[in-house]
Enzyme design. Structure first.
Site, PDB file in Angstrom:
ATOM      1  N   CYS A  53       0.202   3.850   2.580  1.00  0.00           N
ATOM      2  CA  CYS A  53       0.684   3.406   3.876  1.00  0.00           C
ATOM      3  C   CYS A  53       1.970   3.811   4.347  1.00  0.00           C
ATOM      4  CB  CYS A  53       0.361   1.818   4.162  1.00  0.00           C
ATOM      5  SG  CYS A  53      -1.425   1.485   3.878  1.00  0.00           S
ATOM      6  N   CYS A  58       0.924  -1.357  -0.005  1.00  0.00           N
ATOM      7  CA  CYS A  58      -0.050   0.137   0.050  1.00  0.00           C
ATOM      8  C   CYS A  58       0.950   1.371  -0.076  1.00  0.00           C
ATOM      9  CB  CYS A  58      -0.921  -0.162   1.443  1.00  0.00           C
ATOM     10  SG  CYS A  58      -1.529   1.457   1.732  1.00  0.00           S
TER      11      CYS A  58
END
Length: 105
Positions: free
Chosen positions: A33, A30
Site C-alpha cells: 500500500c 501494508c
C-alpha cells in the site's frame, strides 16, 4: 491529490461523485500500500479531471470495508454512478494501472 475517505463520508465522496472514483482500500501496516502512494499521487495529478482518487483505511473504516467484502490490501475498486464497476487486488505499476483503468475512464 489523493484524499482520505471514511465510513462517514464515503456516500458523499464516492457514491455521489460526478466522475469515476478509484478507491484504494489500504492499511498502515501494508508495505505494498505504501508502495502505491506515489503511483496514486501521480495518477490523481494527471487524471484528476476524469478520475477522482481516494483512499480508505480498512482498520479505521470497517463498515465500508465489509460492505464491499474487501479482504486483501491493497484492493482497488472503481465506482461509476455510485456502483462498483471494476476491482483489482495488489500493487501495480502506474502504466499497468492506467491500462486497467482505460475502459472506465
Amino acid at each position: 491529490m489523493v484524499t482520505d475517505v471514511t465510513d462517514a463520508d464515503f456516500e458523499a465522496e464516492v457514491i455521489g461523485a460526478d466522475r469515476p472514483v478509484l478507491v484504494e482500500f489500504t492499511a498502515d501496516w501494508c508495505p505494498p500500500c505504501r508502495q502505491m502512494a506515489p503511483v496514486l499521487t501521480a495518477l490523481a495529478a494527471e487524471e484528476g479531471d476524469r478520475l477522482k482518487v481516494v483512499q480508505l483505511n480498512v482498520d479505521r473504516n470497517p463498515l465500508t470495508t465489509n460492505a464491499y467484502k474487501v479482504l486483501s490490501m491493497p484492493t482497488f475498486l472503481v465506482f461509476r454512478d455510485g456502483e462498483p464497476v471494476k476491482a483489482m487486488v495488489g500493487a501495480r505499476a502506474k502504466r499497468r494501472l492506467l491500462q486497467e483503468l482505460s475502459d472506465v475512464l
